[in-house]
Design an enzyme around this catalytic site. Structure first.
Site, PDB file in Angstrom:
ATOM      1  CE  LYS A   1      -7.079   4.797  -4.822  1.00  0.00           C
ATOM      2  NZ  LYS A   1      -7.601   4.840  -3.447  1.00  0.00           N
TER       3      LYS A   1
ATOM      4  CD  GLN B   1      -6.732   6.945   2.585  1.00  0.00           C
ATOM      5  OE1 GLN B   1      -6.360   6.462   3.643  1.00  0.00           O
ATOM      6  NE2 GLN B   1      -6.544   6.319   1.431  1.00  0.00           N
ATOM      7  CD  GLU B   2      -7.659   7.795  -1.726  1.00  0.00           C
ATOM      8  OE1 GLU B   2      -8.040   7.482  -2.868  1.00  0.00           O
ATOM      9  OE2 GLU B   2      -6.751   7.195  -1.135  1.00  0.00           O
TER      10      GLU B   2
ATOM     11  CE  LYS C   1      -3.081   1.216  -2.701  1.00  0.00           C
ATOM     12  NZ  LYS C   1      -3.590   1.354  -1.311  1.00  0.00           N
TER      13      LYS C   1
ATOM     14  CB  SER D   1      -4.397   4.296   4.855  1.00  0.00           C
ATOM     15  OG  SER D   1      -4.555   4.203   3.458  1.00  0.00           O
TER      16      SER D   1
ATOM     17  CG  HIS E   1      -1.592   6.852  -6.327  1.00  0.00           C
ATOM     18  ND1 HIS E   1      -1.644   8.199  -6.134  1.00  0.00           N
ATOM     19  CD2 HIS E   1      -2.761   6.365  -5.802  1.00  0.00           C
ATOM     20  CE1 HIS E   1      -2.764   8.529  -5.529  1.00  0.00           C
ATOM     21  NE2 HIS E   1      -3.454   7.444  -5.318  1.00  0.00           N
ATOM     22  NE  ARG E   2       0.135   2.136  -1.026  1.00  0.00           N
ATOM     23  CZ  ARG E   2       0.134   1.147  -0.117  1.00  0.00           C
ATOM     24  NH1 ARG E   2       0.718   0.001  -0.401  1.00  0.00           N
ATOM     25  NH2 ARG E   2      -0.472   1.291   1.035  1.00  0.00           N
ATOM     26  CB  SER E   3      -0.746   8.328   0.363  1.00  0.00           C
ATOM     27  OG  SER E   3      -0.187   7.456   1.320  1.00  0.00           O
TER      28      SER E   3
ATOM     29  CG  HIS F   1      -3.943  10.062   2.340  1.00  0.00           C
ATOM     30  ND1 HIS F   1      -4.492   9.422   1.256  1.00  0.00           N
ATOM     31  CD2 HIS F   1      -3.143   9.144   2.935  1.00  0.00           C
ATOM     32  CE1 HIS F   1      -4.046   8.187   1.195  1.00  0.00           C
ATOM     33  NE2 HIS F   1      -3.233   7.979   2.207  1.00  0.00           N
TER      34      HIS F   1
HETATM   35  C1  2PG Z   1      -5.247   3.973  -0.718  1.00  0.00           C
HETATM   36  C2  2PG Z   1      -3.883   4.543  -0.941  1.00  0.00           C
HETATM   37  C3  2PG Z   1      -3.670   5.304  -2.200  1.00  0.00           C
HETATM   38  P1  2PG Z   1      -2.062   4.644   0.892  1.00  0.00           P
HETATM   39  O1  2PG Z   1      -5.676   3.772   0.421  1.00  0.00           O
HETATM   40  O2  2PG Z   1      -5.921   3.620  -1.672  1.00  0.00           O
HETATM   41  O3  2PG Z   1      -4.647   6.251  -2.482  1.00  0.00           O
HETATM   42  O4  2PG Z   1      -3.386   5.222   0.179  1.00  0.00           O
HETATM   43  O5  2PG Z   1      -0.998   4.597  -0.125  1.00  0.00           O
HETATM   44  O6  2PG Z   1      -1.797   5.599   2.018  1.00  0.00           O
HETATM   45  O7  2PG Z   1      -2.421   3.273   1.377  1.00  0.00           O
HETATM   46 MG    MG Z   2      -7.426   2.608  -0.446  1.00  0.00          MG
END
Ligand code: 2PG
Ligand code: MG
Length: 424
Positions: free
Chosen positions: A388, A162-163, A337, A42, A365-367, A154
């Site tokens: 996170k 998403q989380e 990130k 995302s 982190h990243r997904s 995810h």
């Molecule tokens: C987010 C990230 C990590 P993604 O949205 O915060 O949890 O997801 O790396 O897919 O952007």
């Molecule tokens: Mg996010």
């Protein structure tokens, strides 16, 4: 001793089975730094570009161009430089790229190079990475924001957000925070199996369960029940959510699709308020589309003092994007990130700007991630108090937790676990 003698790019795989860039930096003194670029699903529109080859090989996800940029373009310019000159080296990466979003070299190439340089320097100095980056002041272990139920892009379920996150803020050390979280993870597993059957034990991209739930309240309820079943209450464990709302947004109608219905921004705001009044929600990330600073600001105002409102796609680790948010008072926190901007120094500039203006920083982190645990050291170096990095499961996630355990042991009595103070 500190002279860079080799910079070598190559292939590695991330946790989704996608190729990514690995960079090895070697010094004249015999030290070596290895870093792997992570990859998001995302992604914010303002993120630096991840360079992919396209075509048929590696399902179009090859990183041959990015790797050859490391070996042909970057390496010749870094050889002979002092590996400790991180900012100067990152400046060279920016100049060699010359675009606003690293689209020439690829942020996967520049991120892995930049992080490998830092690791080689700390190695050559025989100084742990967190201390090399953060100095004597680096002593705060982060409160982990653990994504225990995965949805959105995810997971293969119908959850829009998403989380769904568990926050062990009531622990008094990092290892105790992990113990608490693991106990909740296992009680959640039991509970999901009872209620939704065995298939609910499948996990999503970040190691959290991906049960066949349809609406968010089911997920929050399951987390709350799991906390209780593990013997805890909201004085030990708080909850959070990354809505990643840009993924739910329809730009034509200006509305959001979540939990089986369509919402205007105003309705969604009310929805967040009702969720926050029904559950102990201490954290909401990307509640609205990435360009909607105004709605985010409103939510921040309504939940001031209770819930941290955080921008991820909203700022994409870019100091310029953050400046607008700060001016408006849009949020109380920002996600960091490194691969959203492409070099360590630029990410540090972002963190400094955020911290100076009183925002909380959450190192993330990243997904699609790897065994590279750089962000564990980075969180301690910056004393952010928050990280996170997914569920307490799957090695690309636990690599970071395991490194943090090691750091806490190394710091001994000088280690600080901030608990709820991380949110104040
Ligand atoms: C987010 C990230 C990590 P993604 O949205 O915060 O949890 O997801 O790396 O897919 O952007
Ligand atoms: Mg996010």
């Amino acid at each position: 001793m500190f002279e860079i003698v080799e910079v070598r790019g190559g292939y590695a795989l991330d946790s989704r089975g996608s190729p990514t860039v690995r960079v090895i930096v070697r010094t004249a003194g015999g030290s070596k730094g290895v870093a792997l670029a992570p990859s998001g699903a995302s992604r914010g529109a303002g993120e630096a570009l991840e360079l992919r080859d396209g075509g048929l090989r590696w399902a179009g996800r090859g990183v041959g161009l990015a790797v050859s940029n490391v070996n042909e373009v970057i390496a010749p310019r870094l050889k002979g430089l002092d590996v400790r000159m991180q900012r100067y080296i990152d400046g060279i990466l920016q100049a060699l790229d010359g675009t606003p979003n690293k689209s020439r070299l690829g942020a996967n190439a520049t991120t892995a190079t930049s992080l490998a340089v830092a690791k080689a320097a700390s190695e050559q100095l025989s100084t742990p990475l967190y201390r090399y980056l953060g100095g004597v002041g680096a002593s705060t272990l982060p409160v982990p924001l653990m994504n225990m139920i995965n949805g959105g892009v995810h997971a293969g379920n119908e959850l829009g957000f998403q989380e769904f996150i568990v926050i062990p803020a009531g622990a008094d050390s990092f290892i105790e925070a992990l113990r608490l979280s693991v106990e909740v993870y296992w009680s959640l597993k039991e509970l999901l199996k009872e209620k939704y059957g065995k298939s609910s034990l499948n996990v999503g991209d970040e190691g959290g369960f991906a049960p066949p739930m349809k609406i968010s309240s089911e997920a929050f309820k399951a987390l709350e029940d799991a906390v209780k079943r593990a013997g805890y209450s909201e004085s030990h464990v708080l909850l959070g959510v990354d809505a990643a709302a840009s993924q739910l947004y329809d730009s034509e109608s200006g509305t959001y699709k979540v939990d089986g219905r369509v919402w205007t921004a105003g309705e969604l705001l009310e929805y967040y308020l009702s969720i926050a009044s029904e559950h102990p929600i201490a954290y909401i990330e990307d509640p609205f589309n990435e360009d909607d600073l105004e709605s985010t600001r409103k939510l921040t105002g309504k939940l001031a003092g209770k819930t941290l409102i955080v921008g991820d796609d909203l700022y994409t680790t870019n100091p310029k994007h953050l400046a607008r948010g700060v001016e408006l008072g849009a949020s109380t926190g920002a996600i960091l990130k490194v691969n959203q901007i492409g070099t360590l120094s630029e990410a540090l500039d972002f963190a400094n700007l955020a911290l100076k203006t009183g925002l909380k920083i959450i190192v993330s982190h990243r997904s699609g991630d790897t065994e590279d645990n750089f962000i564990a050291d980075l969180a301690v170096a910056l004393n952010t108090g928050l990280i996170k990095t997914g569920a307490p499961a799957r090695s690309e996630r636990t690599a970071k937790y395991n490194r943090l355990i090691e750091i806490e042991e190394e710091l001994g009595p000088t280690a600080v676990y901030p608990g709820v103070k991380a949110f104040k």
